[in-house]
Design a protein around this motif. Sequence first.
Motif, PDB file in Angstrom:
ATOM      1  N   TYR A   1      10.721  14.103  -7.716  1.00  0.00           N
ATOM      2  CA  TYR A   1      10.184  13.302  -6.607  1.00  0.00           C
ATOM      3  C   TYR A   1      11.181  12.289  -6.040  1.00  0.00           C
ATOM      4  O   TYR A   1      10.894  11.684  -5.011  1.00  0.00           O
TER       5      TYR A   1
ATOM      6  N   VAL B   1      10.235   7.023 -12.933  1.00  0.00           N
ATOM      7  CA  VAL B   1       9.431   5.805 -13.071  1.00  0.00           C
ATOM      8  C   VAL B   1       9.479   5.342 -14.539  1.00  0.00           C
ATOM      9  O   VAL B   1       9.901   6.093 -15.420  1.00  0.00           O
TER      10      VAL B   1
ATOM     11  N   CYS C   1       3.655   3.136 -12.099  1.00  0.00           N
ATOM     12  CA  CYS C   1       2.890   4.347 -11.794  1.00  0.00           C
ATOM     13  C   CYS C   1       1.434   3.906 -11.862  1.00  0.00           C
ATOM     14  O   CYS C   1       1.038   3.258 -12.845  1.00  0.00           O
ATOM     15  N   SER C   2       0.648   4.241 -10.841  1.00  0.00           N
ATOM     16  CA  SER C   2      -0.739   3.756 -10.821  1.00  0.00           C
ATOM     17  C   SER C   2      -1.530   4.279 -12.020  1.00  0.00           C
ATOM     18  O   SER C   2      -2.474   3.634 -12.475  1.00  0.00           O
ATOM     19  N   LEU C   3      -1.142   5.438 -12.553  1.00  0.00           N
ATOM     20  CA  LEU C   3      -1.842   5.964 -13.726  1.00  0.00           C
ATOM     21  C   LEU C   3      -1.456   5.177 -14.979  1.00  0.00           C
ATOM     22  O   LEU C   3      -2.323   4.672 -15.688  1.00  0.00           O
TER      23      LEU C   3
ATOM     24  N   ASN D   1       1.764  10.300 -18.314  1.00  0.00           N
ATOM     25  CA  ASN D   1       1.810   9.163 -17.380  1.00  0.00           C
ATOM     26  C   ASN D   1       1.014   8.000 -17.973  1.00  0.00           C
ATOM     27  O   ASN D   1      -0.068   7.647 -17.508  1.00  0.00           O
TER      28      ASN D   1
ATOM     29  N   CYS E   1      -3.898   8.800  -9.575  1.00  0.00           N
ATOM     30  CA  CYS E   1      -2.572   8.723  -8.956  1.00  0.00           C
ATOM     31  C   CYS E   1      -2.782   8.375  -7.489  1.00  0.00           C
ATOM     32  O   CYS E   1      -3.498   9.094  -6.782  1.00  0.00           O
ATOM     33  N   ILE E   2      -2.110   7.309  -7.044  1.00  0.00           N
ATOM     34  CA  ILE E   2      -2.335   6.870  -5.652  1.00  0.00           C
ATOM     35  C   ILE E   2      -1.706   7.813  -4.618  1.00  0.00           C
ATOM     36  O   ILE E   2      -1.869   7.619  -3.432  1.00  0.00           O
ATOM     37  N   VAL E   3      -0.979   8.793  -5.081  1.00  0.00           N
ATOM     38  CA  VAL E   3      -0.430   9.802  -4.157  1.00  0.00           C
ATOM     39  C   VAL E   3      -1.391  10.997  -4.089  1.00  0.00           C
ATOM     40  O   VAL E   3      -1.832  11.405  -3.015  1.00  0.00           O
ATOM     41  N   HIS E   4      -1.750  11.515  -5.265  1.00  0.00           N
ATOM     42  CA  HIS E   4      -2.530  12.751  -5.289  1.00  0.00           C
ATOM     43  C   HIS E   4      -4.021  12.554  -5.061  1.00  0.00           C
ATOM     44  O   HIS E   4      -4.730  13.523  -4.779  1.00  0.00           O
TER      45      HIS E   4
ATOM     46  N   CYS F   1       5.472   8.793  -2.948  1.00  0.00           N
ATOM     47  CA  CYS F   1       5.163   7.894  -4.072  1.00  0.00           C
ATOM     48  C   CYS F   1       6.064   6.657  -3.923  1.00  0.00           C
ATOM     49  O   CYS F   1       7.292   6.764  -4.037  1.00  0.00           O
TER      50      CYS F   1
ATOM     51  N   TYR G   1       6.642   4.297  -5.859  1.00  0.00           N
ATOM     52  CA  TYR G   1       7.388   3.939  -7.080  1.00  0.00           C
ATOM     53  C   TYR G   1       8.639   4.809  -7.223  1.00  0.00           C
ATOM     54  O   TYR G   1       9.713   4.317  -7.537  1.00  0.00           O
ATOM     55  N   MET G   2       8.471   6.114  -7.004  1.00  0.00           N
ATOM     56  CA  MET G   2       9.622   7.013  -7.108  1.00  0.00           C
ATOM     57  C   MET G   2      10.682   6.632  -6.071  1.00  0.00           C
ATOM     58  O   MET G   2      11.882   6.747  -6.313  1.00  0.00           O
TER      59      MET G   2
HETATM   60 FE1  SF4 Z   1       2.508   7.955 -10.809  1.00  0.00          FE
HETATM   61 FE2  SF4 Z   1       3.827   8.313  -8.506  1.00  0.00          FE
HETATM   62 FE3  SF4 Z   1       3.442  10.408 -10.160  1.00  0.00          FE
HETATM   63 FE4  SF4 Z   1       1.412   9.332  -8.824  1.00  0.00          FE
HETATM   64  S1  SF4 Z   1       3.190  10.358  -7.960  1.00  0.00           S
HETATM   65  S2  SF4 Z   1       1.420   9.888 -10.963  1.00  0.00           S
HETATM   66  S3  SF4 Z   1       1.928   7.149  -8.800  1.00  0.00           S
HETATM   67  S4  SF4 Z   1       4.648   8.573 -10.579  1.00  0.00           S
END
Ligand code: SF4
Length: 353
Positions: A68, A104, A129-131, A157, A219-222, A305, A307-308
């Motif tokens: 990512y 991350v 990472c939100s998780l 995660n 996960c705030i992306v998925h 993401c 964070y990435m």
């Molecule tokens: Fe965490 Fe980012 Fe992966 Fe989502 S995409 S699980 S926020 S590292």
Amino acid sequence: MVMPAHPKTYSEAEIEDEAKRLLARLMHVECEASRSWNIEACREIAPLTLEINDLKKEKGAVVLAHSYVEPEIVYGVADFAGDSYMLSLKAKQAAAERIVFSGVVFMAETAKILSPEAEVVVPDRGSGCSLADSLTGAQLRELKSRYPDAAVVCYINSTADVKAECDVCVTSSNVYKIVASLPQKRILFVPDRLMAENIRVEMRKRGIDKEILSSDGTCIVHDRFDPNIVVDARRKYPGLKVVSHPECTIDITGQSDFVGSTGAMMEYVKTTEAPYFMMLTECGLLERLEVESPEKNFISGCKLCPYMKMNSLEKIRDVLVSPRQEQIIELDEELRLKALGSIERMFEIAESK
Ligand code: SF4
Ligand code: 13P
């Protein structure tokens, strides 16, 4: 920013050769989330990638990058790029003095758990990472006390504190195999509520009787993909293959042609013939596929993401030159050993026939 005491300089010929090496890969990146790559853009970053690759040799460092992160990191300086499982294996096998983890923080913590002799550093300590940030070890202890008969399974995660409380760790590449293999009927799966829903569906499909309990992270992306985009895209692009990650909602995974880890998603696209693919995951993965499967057609849909995206070539150079204290991953030895137990159990089951 920490600047090297003696920044390196490179000749025009060295920069030109490096720019051409970068362009051969980056020219295929079309995703609007990335900058556009031409020879000028590659010349701009060539002194940095040259310097990082020299610093790696000087400092005995390897750069591990999650798929990512930005493509200039993956194709410019990474020694290995891949999914969480592959990178954990690489961290375990790394005989390096230093590991720069471009991903991350929980991934770098996992690398430190597996390679305690190495100095493991992160380019940006803010890359959470939100998780992983959704559950503490203390919260998990409280949950465990409510379900003493449950097997405790943690998604990778998660923090080292959480891993230390688990029976077994999993990644998206082995979660179904590992959950299915456990003798307990009741599973406390943390910290991803949506992946827990996907596990429930998958166990039902396999005819395996499990009760899956979870905590409340996402996960705030998925968790943000709108199922309607799949309906619309299928109407517009006949033959479309929809590919998603098990961190997505069951409304998305239920409509997907393939669901898997980032590594498995790449493999699926590379080995599947279809007129179009829609990647419902982070944009970095789409960029990798554009580079490595330039003959395939992708329609947009990916998300970023934050964070990435805190990783950058500049931060990788600076952390190699001289890491700040907060960029160095440190773990209490007792905690590390407890967390290691859950990761080793994962390797054992994941690698078994
Ligand atoms: Fe965490 Fe980012 Fe992966 Fe989502 S995409 S699980 S926020 S590292
Ligand atoms: P993978 O292990 O599939 O690469 O997933 C990691 C991740 O953070 C996905 O959001």
